[in-house]
Design an enzyme around this catalytic site. Structure first.
Site, PDB file in Angstrom:
ATOM      1  N   GLU A 269       0.823  -1.215   0.000  1.00  0.00           N
ATOM      2  CA  GLU A 269       0.000   0.000   0.000  1.00  0.00           C
ATOM      3  C   GLU A 269       0.857   1.264   0.000  1.00  0.00           C
ATOM      4  O   GLU A 269       0.386   2.341  -0.355  1.00  0.00           O
ATOM      5  CB  GLU A 269      -0.906   0.014   1.250  1.00  0.00           C
ATOM      6  N   GLU A 350      28.369 -17.550   3.889  1.00  0.00           N
ATOM      7  CA  GLU A 350      29.160 -18.122   4.977  1.00  0.00           C
ATOM      8  C   GLU A 350      28.969 -19.617   5.184  1.00  0.00           C
ATOM      9  O   GLU A 350      28.990 -20.087   6.316  1.00  0.00           O
ATOM     10  CB  GLU A 350      28.820 -17.379   6.297  1.00  0.00           C
TER      11      GLU A 350
END
Ligand SMILES: *[C@@H]1O[C@H](CO)[C@@H](O)[C@H](O)[C@H]1NC(C)=O
Ligand SMILES: *[C@@H]1O[C@H](CO)[C@@H](O)[C@H](O)[C@H]1NC(C)=O
Ligand SMILES: *[C@@H]1O[C@H](CO)[C@@H](O)[C@H](O)[C@H]1NC(C)=O
Ligand SMILES: *[C@@H]1O[C@H](CO)[C@@H](O)[C@H](O)[C@H]1NC(C)=O
Ligand SMILES: *[C@@H]1O[C@H](CO)[C@@H](O)[C@H](O)[C@H]1NC(C)=O
Ligand SMILES: *[C@@H]1O[C@H](CO)[C@@H](O)[C@H](O)[C@H]1NC(C)=O
Length: 581
Positions: A269, A350
């Protein structure tokens, strides 16, 4: 029309006005020095139709008219309800306020004209699919006009409109001292975001909604939710309720399907796309609490042999059970998020090679063994993401460390700095930049881990974190994601995100740490690092008074943004507070 001589004169006056408002800076902006008051009965029209101003209006459908009506409501509420009397931006004793006894020119009409039609993609665009440009004029006689191609462009223009006005200290008067105003504006980058981490700390829904509001004020348009990690799993999966039942920090710290939809819809919105990340195959240890058979190295110690941060834990890389789990997870989640998002982030940062040493099916930490397994893993997940109509996003290691081949629709998020963006765009990927040297907002605030007395204490002293110094707004502002790229490479940079990893951040300190530093990145991403007026890098000296003002506006609208400078400086003393050689 204003005569050229008169507009020259008014520009001169403006140059002497300490505050120039507007953050992020529009592409082109001229203003005068006439005062126009905003009438509370301002007549707003949208493509010729009257738009009523209803306080707190919430769209009942995601349609252009509903979205614009709610945007008008927010802009006018921002002006009328925030009681923003800008005494903090002017020299004490100077006469900076218009004299209300001298009569008023009233702004009576705001005519909004949208020239294009919204498409379904307008409310969940891929980069470049929505035209956010707008033009805004406000005459000295009291008429305003906002032109845009899409309703999102209308929302951007309404936020700019709201920033033109102040409340008068005499009470119920609101005015702009800048008429006539003429603005032409459009964003430099289509992807302008913040990444939040709801796994190290949980963020209640209202705090996320407030963040979406502040993002819209800043013309930021992507909220990336790193929703799970090895520490906790707050996301409720109706098809596998055990994952959050066992994995959330507490039953109260979860996002139900209704919460997820509410957050995404609230963003849509406001022209902010909310997209989610389930980081994998590392950063997923918490799944071991409900499905131990899928995970290796869960909470393995010492953690630094197995992952970057406890508790460790990664998916088994060659497991049909993991694949079945992910099929079920994606079947559950992706159809729910796809109505409001164009992207899904599958993580991939990682991954520690040692984890697979503990996997009975693999027992290896060798690249040549693991790489083909990871390729298969990524292929399978990205096929699921695409099947749901979404584009995959990954962290840079998937490409730069593991050499995984991926479709050209894949967006790669760079974070390690150096030449990562150059390498990734060189490989032809679209890139979002989150260079930790500039845009990691959690950095430089010290360690979260404890150091035992003795040798450990000596090693850890003075307990800095891994990525100091603190990224001050000036450092954030100095970063250009396209620096050092060829024009061809720069075209592939979609924009960037500031990252807010939350080991030591929760709802209590989020606002002060994020704002207005995310605003600084927001201006780089909306307006560009280069100032078109000078052709040079944007200057802190030009920016600081505007950021001071914008910070006051954010504060007035309910976001606890940190101060930029001391009040002595903000009170019309820019020269005293600068350093030039
Ligand atoms: C804004 O004005 C410029 C220049 O007059 C024009 O080219 C552009 O199409 C306008 N944009 C909108 C959104 O109306
Ligand atoms: C893997 O574990 C060994 C110890 O067994 C350690 O020396 C090495 O640093 C670890 N590798 C990584 C990448 O953490
Ligand atoms: C992966 O699993 C398949 C099927 O179980 C097996 O044939 C293959 O050897 C495994 N690969 C590795 C590297 O362990
Ligand atoms: C692989 O494991 C061996 C044995 O523990 C270790 O010496 C080596 O550092 C590990 N390699 C990586 C890349 O972690
Ligand atoms: C990826 O390619 C680079 C450069 O060719 C190489 O150094 C690296 O070892 C490769 N990584 C893997 C996981 O194969
Ligand atoms: C402009 O900013 C870039 C970083 O975005 C920096 O490397 C460069 O030195 C700056 N140029 C000048 C003239 O200050």
């Amino acid at each position: 029309m204003v005569s050229p001589l008169l507009s020259c004169l008014s520009l001169l006056v403006v140059a002497l006005t300490p505050v120039a408002a507007l953050w992020p800076a529009p592409q082109s902006y001229t203003k005068g020095s006439s005062v126009v008051y905003l009438h509370q009965n301002l007549k707003v029209t949208y493509n010729g139709q009257f738009v009523p101003y209803t306080y707190g209006y919430v769209p009942f459908k995601l349609t252009s008219k509903e979205v614009v009506q709610a945007g008008v409501s927010r802009a006018l509420t921002g002006i009328f309800n925030s009681q923003f009397v800008p005494w903090k931006l002017h020299k004490p004793g100077s006469s900076w306020e218009p004299d209300v006894s001298k009569g008023q020119t009233w702004l009576q009409t705001l005519q909004i004209v949208q020239s294009g039609e919204d498409k379904p993609a307008t409310f969940k665009p891929r980069a470049g699919e929505v035209d956010e440009s707008y033009n805004l004029t406000l005459s000295a006689e009291g008429a305003a006009r906002l032109d845009a191609v899409s309703s999102v462009g209308v929302l951007r223009g309404l936020e700019t409109f709201a920033q033109l006005f102040y409340q008068h200290s005499a009470g119920t008067f609101w005015y702009t001292p800048y008429a006539p105003v003429s603005i032409r504006d459009a964003p430099r980058f289509p992807h302008r975001g913040i990444m939040i981490d709801t796994a190290r700390h949980f963020f209640p829904v209202p705090d996320i909604l407030r963040t979406l509001d502040a993002m819209a004020w800043n013309k930021l348009n992507r909220l990336h939710v790193h929703v799970t990690d090895s520490q906790s799993w707050p996301l409720v999966l109706p098809s596998m309720p055990e994952v959050s039942e066992k994995g959330a920090y507490h039953p109260s710290q979860t996002y139900s399907p209704a919460d997820v939809e509410h957050i995404q819809r609230y963003g849509a919105e406001r022209g902010v796309e909310v997209y989610f990340e389930i980081d994998m195959p590392g950063h997923i240890g918490v799944v071991a609490l409900s499905h131990p058979e899928l995970i290796v190295a869960y909470n393995e110690l010492p953690y630094w042999w197995w992952c970057a941060e406890p508790p460790c834990g990664a998916f088994k890389l060659n497991s049909t059970a993991v694949d079945a789990f992910l099929a079920k997870l994606f079947d559950d989640l992706l159809p729910r998020v796809a109505p409001y998002a164009a992207y899904f982030h599958t993580g991939g940062d990682e991954l520690n090679k040692n984890d697979s040493m503990l996997d009975d099916g693999i027992r290896s930490n060798k690249s040549e063994v693991l790489q083909p397994l990871l390729q298969k893993f990524v292929d399978a997940q990205h096929a699921r993401v695409r099947k749901a109509g979404l584009a995959p996003v990954v962290w840079e290691e998937i490409s730069l460390e593991w050499n995984i081949t991926m479709g050209k629709d894949t967006v790669v998020q760079a974070w390690l700095g150096g030449d990562s963006v150059k390498k990734l765009t060189g490989k032809g990927f679209q890139v979002i930049d989150s260079d930790y040297n500039y845009w990691y907002l959690d950095c430089g605030r010290g360690q979260w881990i404890n150091w035992a007395n003795g040798a450990a204490f000596q090693t850890g002293f003075p307990f800095n974190d891994w990525c100091g110094p603190t990224k001050s707004w000036r450092l954030v502002y100095s970063h250009d994601p396209t620096a050092g790229l060829t024009p061809e490479e720069a075209k592939l940079v979609l924009g960037g995100e500031v990252a807010v990893w939350s080991e030591t951040i929760d709802a209590s300190n989020f606002d002060t740490l994020v704002w207005p530093r995310a605003s600084a990145a927001g201006e780089v991403l909306w307006s560009g690092r280069t100032d078109p007026a000078t052709g040079q890098n944007r200057s802190q000296i030009e920016a600081a008074p505007r950021l001071n003002e914008f910070r006051e506006r954010m504060l007035a609208r309910g976001v606890r943004a940190s101060p930029v400078q001391m009040t002595f400086c903000t009170q019309g003393r820019p020269e005293e507070c600068e350093y030039a050689l």
